[in-house]
Design a protein around this motif. Structure first.
Motif, mmCIF file in Angstrom:
data_model
loop_
_atom_site.group_PDB
_atom_site.id
_atom_site.type_symbol
_atom_site.label_atom_id
_atom_site.label_comp_id
_atom_site.label_asym_id
_atom_site.label_seq_id
_atom_site.Cartn_x
_atom_site.Cartn_y
_atom_site.Cartn_z
ATOM 1 N N ASN B 13 43.584 47.671 41.291
ATOM 2 C CA ASN B 13 43.765 46.643 42.308
ATOM 3 C C ASN B 13 42.578 46.567 43.268
ATOM 4 O O ASN B 13 41.933 47.574 43.555
ATOM 5 N N CYS B 14 42.329 45.374 43.765
ATOM 6 C CA CYS B 14 41.281 45.191 44.765
ATOM 7 C C CYS B 14 41.903 44.644 46.039
ATOM 8 O O CYS B 14 42.693 43.696 45.983
ATOM 9 N N SER B 15 41.528 45.213 47.155
ATOM 10 C CA SER B 15 42.025 44.692 48.426
ATOM 11 C C SER B 15 41.276 43.413 48.772
ATOM 12 O O SER B 15 40.161 43.186 48.296
ATOM 13 N N ILE B 19 37.234 42.360 48.076
ATOM 14 C CA ILE B 19 36.829 41.101 47.448
ATOM 15 C C ILE B 19 35.936 40.323 48.415
ATOM 16 O O ILE B 19 34.916 39.751 48.030
ATOM 17 N N SER B 20 36.317 40.346 49.665
ATOM 18 C CA SER B 20 35.548 39.643 50.688
ATOM 19 C C SER B 20 34.131 40.212 50.796
ATOM 20 O O SER B 20 33.152 39.462 50.924
ATOM 21 N N SER B 45 49.709 40.684 42.269
ATOM 22 C CA SER B 45 49.441 41.475 43.469
ATOM 23 C C SER B 45 50.481 42.574 43.599
ATOM 24 O O SER B 45 51.584 42.479 43.064
ATOM 25 N N GLU B 46 50.066 43.609 44.294
ATOM 26 C CA GLU B 46 50.938 44.749 44.500
ATOM 27 C C GLU B 46 50.811 45.176 45.949
ATOM 28 O O GLU B 46 49.699 45.180 46.490
ATOM 29 N N GLY B 52 46.927 45.527 46.198
ATOM 30 C CA GLY B 52 45.807 44.574 46.145
ATOM 31 C C GLY B 52 46.020 43.599 45.013
ATOM 32 O O GLY B 52 47.141 43.453 44.520
ATOM 33 N N TYR B 53 44.929 42.982 44.606
ATOM 34 C CA TYR B 53 45.025 41.971 43.557
ATOM 35 C C TYR B 53 44.311 42.428 42.286
ATOM 36 O O TYR B 53 43.325 43.162 42.348
ATOM 37 N N ARG B 54 44.808 41.954 41.163
ATOM 38 C CA ARG B 54 44.119 42.192 39.888
ATOM 39 C C ARG B 54 44.360 40.985 38.984
ATOM 40 O O ARG B 54 45.318 40.231 39.178
#
Lengths: 138, 125
Positions: B13-15, B19-20, B45-46, B52-54
């Motif tokens: 996952n990415c927060s 990503i920003s 998302s989790e 985060g997102y994946r």
């Protein structure tokens, strides 16, 4: 990317003139009537197409517009490029272009622009006026 | 597109914050971008500490992403037009539309991301 009103009107003006091929100048009011387009706006587009070398303007009584050359010698891609100013999907890179932006520009948008160029390669105004042409393309 | 390319380079996952940082897109705007991407099942998302997102699957195309975030590519507003088939100029717009959509539907986000990794390895950044 959306095709502008100028792009749509301009192409329809040229298609109309090519379909109603004539040695005599055609008044824009006739085209406006046939195509159900605003004559005022057609005037602006006609001016641009005249400057771009696609139309010849004839002044005076019985005046109007003529195609400057045969529709077979007018490439759709070039017409489109003139009317829209720039038809590329790829944008000019900003100074602070990130690695991701550059990757997408080079590997997606620039290749997409190439695809579009290839699709229209050799396609002329004359092709568009032929009804059977498009069925052949697909 | 930038978000999706970045996510496909990530394991796990990415927060929003990471990503920003990678894309330069503001967190607020990213939250908005995620709404249609989630709705069309392109990202998952989790919540939680490791949340985060994946990306939801490997075979996502550029066409999937573009149509989720911008709607189907239609170069002209011809749907409302009454000229219909008698408009020969319309053939041109159909050709443009088909070319763009066919191409976008062929290119995988994952393949774009692989170019990114290659150029990174070659010191191209």
């Amino acid at each position: 990317m959306k095709v502008s009103t100028r792009g749509r009107y301009g192409l329809r003006l040229l298609v109309d003139l090519a379909e109603h091929a004539s040695d005599l100048p055609v008044a824009l009011s006739q085209v406006a009537g046939r195509q159900d387009l605003s004559e005022k706006y057609l005037q602006q587009v006609a001016l641009l197409l005249t400057r771009g070398g696609y139309l010849v303007s004839v002044k005076g009584a019985g005046g109007g517009y003529l195609l400057s050359r045969k529709p077979e010698q007018m490439l759709i891609y070039d017409i489109f490029d003139l009317l829209e100013g720039n038809i590329a999907f790829a944008e000019i890179p900003q100074k602070e272009e990130t690695a991701i932006q550059r990757c997408i520009r080079i590997h997606f948008f620039e290749k997409l622009d190439e695809k579009v160029r290839n699709t229209f390669e050799g396609v002329t105004l004359a092709d568009v006026t032929k009804a059977e042409w498009f069925t052949y393309m697909i | 597109m930038e978000t999706m390319v970045f996510l496909s380079t990530c394991r796990g996952n990415c927060s929003i914050r990471s990503i920003s940082e990678a894309t330069g897109i503001s967190s607020g705007y990213l939250e908005q971008l995620m709404i249609p991407l989630k709705k069309y099942n392109l990202v998952e998302s989790e919540r939680g500490v490791r949340g985060g997102y994946r990306i939801s699957r490997k075979d996502i195309t550029c066409g999937d992403v573009l149509s989720a975030s911008e709607g189907e590519f239609t170069p002209t507003p011809c749907d409302d037009c009454e000229q219909g088939d008698s408009c020969k100029a319309h053939q041109i717009w159909s050709m443009l539309q088909d070319t763009v959509n066919n191409y976008a539907n062929q290119i995988l986000i994952e393949d774009l991301a692989s170019h990114l990794v290659e150029s990174e390895a070659g010191g191209g950044i």
